[in-house]
Motif scaffolding. Structure first.
Motif, mmCIF file in Angstrom:
data_model
loop_
_atom_site.group_PDB
_atom_site.id
_atom_site.type_symbol
_atom_site.label_atom_id
_atom_site.label_comp_id
_atom_site.label_asym_id
_atom_site.label_seq_id
_atom_site.Cartn_x
_atom_site.Cartn_y
_atom_site.Cartn_z
ATOM 1 N N PHE A 20 0.840 -1.207 0.000
ATOM 2 C CA PHE A 20 0.000 0.000 0.000
ATOM 3 C C PHE A 20 0.874 1.256 0.000
ATOM 4 O O PHE A 20 0.639 2.198 -0.773
ATOM 5 N N LEU A 21 1.913 1.251 0.849
ATOM 6 C CA LEU A 21 2.802 2.416 0.945
ATOM 7 C C LEU A 21 3.555 2.635 -0.362
ATOM 8 O O LEU A 21 3.722 3.784 -0.812
ATOM 9 N N VAL A 22 3.995 1.544 -0.964
ATOM 10 C CA VAL A 22 4.748 1.655 -2.224
ATOM 11 C C VAL A 22 3.847 2.231 -3.327
ATOM 12 O O VAL A 22 4.236 3.180 -4.032
ATOM 13 N N VAL A 23 2.650 1.688 -3.437
ATOM 14 C CA VAL A 23 1.720 2.179 -4.472
ATOM 15 C C VAL A 23 1.390 3.637 -4.227
ATOM 16 O O VAL A 23 1.382 4.469 -5.144
ATOM 17 N N TRP A 24 1.159 3.970 -2.980
ATOM 18 C CA TRP A 24 0.848 5.353 -2.583
ATOM 19 C C TRP A 24 2.012 6.285 -2.996
ATOM 20 O O TRP A 24 1.807 7.325 -3.609
ATOM 21 N N GLU A 25 3.231 5.875 -2.640
ATOM 22 C CA GLU A 25 4.418 6.690 -2.936
ATOM 23 C C GLU A 25 4.547 6.895 -4.449
ATOM 24 O O GLU A 25 4.711 8.026 -4.928
ATOM 25 N N ILE A 26 4.442 5.784 -5.194
ATOM 26 C CA ILE A 26 4.615 5.871 -6.648
ATOM 27 C C ILE A 26 3.514 6.732 -7.267
ATOM 28 O O ILE A 26 3.790 7.636 -8.074
ATOM 29 N N ALA A 27 2.279 6.465 -6.850
ATOM 30 C CA ALA A 27 1.148 7.191 -7.421
ATOM 31 C C ALA A 27 1.263 8.680 -7.151
ATOM 32 O O ALA A 27 1.011 9.528 -8.025
ATOM 33 N N SER A 28 1.690 9.008 -5.948
ATOM 34 C CA SER A 28 1.780 10.414 -5.557
ATOM 35 C C SER A 28 2.916 11.121 -6.305
ATOM 36 O O SER A 28 2.752 12.233 -6.793
ATOM 37 N N ARG A 29 4.087 10.453 -6.403
ATOM 38 C CA ARG A 29 5.257 11.100 -7.026
ATOM 39 C C ARG A 29 5.121 11.148 -8.552
ATOM 40 O O ARG A 29 5.596 12.098 -9.169
ATOM 41 N N SER A 30 4.515 10.163 -9.146
ATOM 42 C CA SER A 30 4.395 10.156 -10.613
ATOM 43 C C SER A 30 3.217 11.007 -11.078
ATOM 44 O O SER A 30 2.942 11.093 -12.264
ATOM 45 N N GLN A 31 2.574 11.609 -10.164
ATOM 46 C CA GLN A 31 1.459 12.518 -10.429
ATOM 47 C C GLN A 31 0.349 11.846 -11.243
ATOM 48 O O GLN A 31 -0.299 12.479 -12.083
ATOM 49 N N ILE A 32 0.188 10.535 -10.980
ATOM 50 C CA ILE A 32 -0.930 9.817 -11.615
ATOM 51 C C ILE A 32 -2.225 10.405 -11.088
ATOM 52 O O ILE A 32 -3.180 10.635 -11.812
ATOM 53 N N LEU A 33 -2.188 10.685 -9.794
ATOM 54 C CA LEU A 33 -3.365 11.295 -9.184
ATOM 55 C C LEU A 33 -3.342 12.788 -9.493
ATOM 56 O O LEU A 33 -2.366 13.467 -9.181
ATOM 57 N N SER A 34 -4.400 13.261 -10.123
ATOM 58 C CA SER A 34 -4.418 14.660 -10.523
ATOM 59 C C SER A 34 -4.399 15.592 -9.314
ATOM 60 O O SER A 34 -3.958 16.724 -9.390
ATOM 61 N N VAL A 35 -4.894 15.100 -8.215
ATOM 62 C CA VAL A 35 -4.935 15.965 -7.025
ATOM 63 C C VAL A 35 -3.809 15.582 -6.075
ATOM 64 O O VAL A 35 -3.994 15.469 -4.868
ATOM 65 N N HIS A 36 -2.609 15.345 -6.602
ATOM 66 C CA HIS A 36 -1.510 14.811 -5.782
ATOM 67 C C HIS A 36 -1.163 15.735 -4.621
ATOM 68 O O HIS A 36 -0.624 15.312 -3.624
ATOM 69 N N TYR A 37 -1.529 16.977 -4.769
ATOM 70 C CA TYR A 37 -1.222 17.905 -3.675
ATOM 71 C C TYR A 37 -1.975 17.503 -2.407
ATOM 72 O O TYR A 37 -1.484 17.663 -1.295
ATOM 73 N N PHE A 38 -3.174 16.976 -2.619
ATOM 74 C CA PHE A 38 -3.988 16.587 -1.450
ATOM 75 C C PHE A 38 -3.601 15.217 -0.892
ATOM 76 O O PHE A 38 -4.093 14.816 0.140
#
Lengths: 257, 353
Positions: A20-38
């Motif tokens: 979960f932490l790895v996916v979270w880290e990758i998703a957040s840093r690769s800006q897959i999530l458009s709202v990565h700031y949140f």
């Protein structure tokens, strides 16, 4: 065939968390999530945790919350335990106090908050009183149930073996009521943390709850996550402590009662 | 050793019970469920309210609290304290009574009961037989004046219960402790009792030696309980003189030993009916031809319900004998009612307290 849990299977339980932490880290840093700031990456949350710790802000707020929980919880539990013993053991006390207890027990702990703000004011007494109330009733209820459900024959046996009423209580009733009492303690300790956060968010300027509110107003998601993680760990730690104590004191026999 | 006397005990389950349990004897209290047997034990232990008097060695203990009566009580469900080890369970009474040499006494008792190796175990880890021993050890540990045993073997299998019966007898003899033993098992009553008491609906109907009670039930209630229904209504009764009366039961003429007047009911224990597949030699007195109606086989004995005229009698035979005779329903047999074991049941019942 039912297999005993092993250390390997416990380690296996960590895999989803790490994943979960790895996916979270990758998703957040690769800006897959458009709202990565949140949703800041876990590494940023760790960084913030480190900063808050070094600067002492986290420690001060954590200790404020912890001391309130400890004082309110210990006082509420002790009062609930003593009242529960009296009500469980003495039929007249039970008949007299039970109607009152039945009246107050269903009120949610946070329901007392407006009244306590008026009675106690915005002071240290307010969260402690709130935790006292949230701890008192469940422990009282579990203690009464624990005492009342001790099979009557144990009491008769103890009496025929020469035990006085006091000795029956201390050597038979209370030990056999322990599993129920510990269940009350475990449930209440989590409740105490939930209640303190709510009280601090609403009315008290210090503590983890207050830190949460400040972080929210500054849109500091990383600080909010740090606070939530601390809250989760504390609930877990308190519950585990009572589970450990329960197993130590009753583990050899409680499954046979 | 102590003698227990109960005088006019009355409460919700006991009706005017008067009983004396002699020093060092085992008195087995028999009776169906709800007869008031356990209630009587609770009265002696001081655990429930009652009217009347309970004396130990002539001293009334009615105002003495249960904790001060010094009575050993083995409950039917044993009620071993689950939170205490075997040694602590056994030591409980010694600790409560502040008796000296506790550790030595516990060790000795555990050895006597052959459970020394279980001292540190907890009740939840023990087998049924082991739990029984621990409960008995705990009850006798504080050297009680009287021991009350409430159906102590009810939860054990047949083999273990027979072994434990002998163990209880051995320990009771060794300690010489006056014992009141409640059961509804005739086997236990026969093997354990110095005397047997039969209770029915709160009343003590009869007290006597096992032979007396099982052979000469004092009234119909005792006869109904202790044996199968070998209680016969007599339609006619004619005194023959020399202590004999001829009665007619269900069309069968039976000679019974009796010195009183009219006989209305008789009984005979199933054990005292002689069964043969060939016509027995000798006079025809108390000899009957019958047909096996039903066979009831148990561990040690077999029982046969046999139809004689309009009447049914139940006869009991050792299993080995039954297998030799190969009795089955429909088989013709001959019965001899042994004269000296025919019992005349008198109206109001007799209590030999």
């Amino acid at each position: 065939m039912i297999k005993e849990p092993t250390k390997g299977s416990e380690a296996w339980g960590m895999v989803p968390i790490v994943l979960f932490l790895v996916v979270w880290e990758i998703a957040s840093r690769s800006q897959i999530l458009s709202v990565h700031y949140f949703v800041p990456p876990p590494s940023a949350v760790v960084e913030e945790f480190y900063r808050l710790t070094i600067e002492g802000e986290l420690g001060v707020n954590f200790l404020s919350s912890l001391s309130r929980v400890l004082i309110g919880f210990c006082a509420g539990s002790l009062a609930g335990l003593l009242t529960g013993i009296i009500m469980g053991w003495n039929e007249i006390a039970h008949r007299t106090l039970h109607p009152l207890f039945s009246l107050f027990y269903p009120i949610p702990a946070l329901g007392w908050l407006p009244l306590l703000i008026i009675w106690c004011g915005i002071s240290e007494v307010l969260p402690i009183a709130l935790i006292f109330i949230s701890s008192f009733f469940p422990i009282l209820d579990n203690t009464i149930t624990g005492i009342k459900t001790v099979p009557k024959n144990y009491i008769k046996v103890a009496e025929t073996l020469g035990a006085s009423r006091y000795k029956v209580l201390t050597t038979v009733i209370l030990p056999l009521a322990l599993p129920n009492i510990f269940t009350g303690l475990r449930l209440t300790t989590g409740m105490a943390w939930r209640v303190i956060i709510a009280a601090e968010m609403v009315a008290i300027p210090t503590g983890i709850g207050a830190l949460l509110m400040r972080a929210q107003s500054l849109i500091r998601i990383d600080i909010i996550i740090v606070c939530l993680i601390i809250l989760s760990i504390m609930c877990l730690a308190f519950e585990r402590f009572f589970l450990f104590m329960e197993r130590r004191l009753t583990g050899r026999w409680s499954q046979h009662v | 050793m102590s003698e227990i006397t109960l005088k006019g005990i009355n409460n919700f389950a006991c009706k005017n019970v008067t009983l004396r349990i002699r020093e060092g004897e085992i008195l087995v209290l028999l009776g169906p469920t709800g007869a008031g047997k356990t209630t009587l034990l609770n009265v002696i232990a001081g655990l429930i309210p009652y009217h009347g008097t309970v004396c130990i060695n002539g001293n009334a203990i009615d105002n003495v609290a249960a904790s001060q009566r010094n009575v050993g009580y083995l409950f039917q469900d044993l009620s071993l304290f689950p939170h205490l080890s075997v040694a602590s369970n056994v030591a409980y009474g010694l600790t409560m009574r502040k008796m000296p040499h506790r550790e030595r006494s516990v060790d000795e008792l555990l050895r006597l009961m052959k459970i020394g190796h279980l001292a540190e175990r907890y009740p939840g880890d023990l087998s049924g037989g082991e739990r029984q021993r621990v409960a008995l050890a705990r009850a006798i540990a504080p050297a009680p004046k009287v021991l009350l045993l409430d159906e102590p073997l009810s939860s054990l299998d047949f083999r273990t219960s027979r072994y434990f019966m002998m163990e209880i007898r051995r320990i009771q003899r060794a300690l010489g402790i006056t014992t009141l033993y409640v059961t509804h098992s005739f086997i236990e009553a026969r093997e354990m009792a110095d005397r047997v008491g039969v209770m029915h609906e709160g009343r003590l109907e009869q007290v006597g030696s096992p032979e007396e009670v099982f052979t000469y039930p004092a009234n119909e209630r005792v006869a109904d309980f202790i044996g199968p229904p070998n209680v016969l209504d007599c339609e006619q009764s004619e005194t023959l003189g020399r202590g004999l009366v001829e009665v007619c039961c269900g069309g069968n003429k039976i000679i019974v030993p009796y010195d009183g007047g009219e006989v209305k009911k008789i009984s005979i224990s199933p054990r005292h009916i002689y069964v043969s597949i060939e016509k027995p030699p000798g006079p025809t007195v108390n000899r009957f031809r019958g047909v096996v109606d039903e066979v009831m086989v148990s561990d040690l004995v077999s029982r046969y319900k046999i139809k004689i005229g309009d009447t049914f009698l139940v006869a009991e035979l050792p299993r080995g004998v039954c297998e030799e005779m190969d009795l089955s329903p429909g088989r013709e047999v001959f019965l001899v009612l042994k004269l000296r074991w025919i019992n005349v049941i008198e109206g109001g019942g007799v209590v030999n307290g």
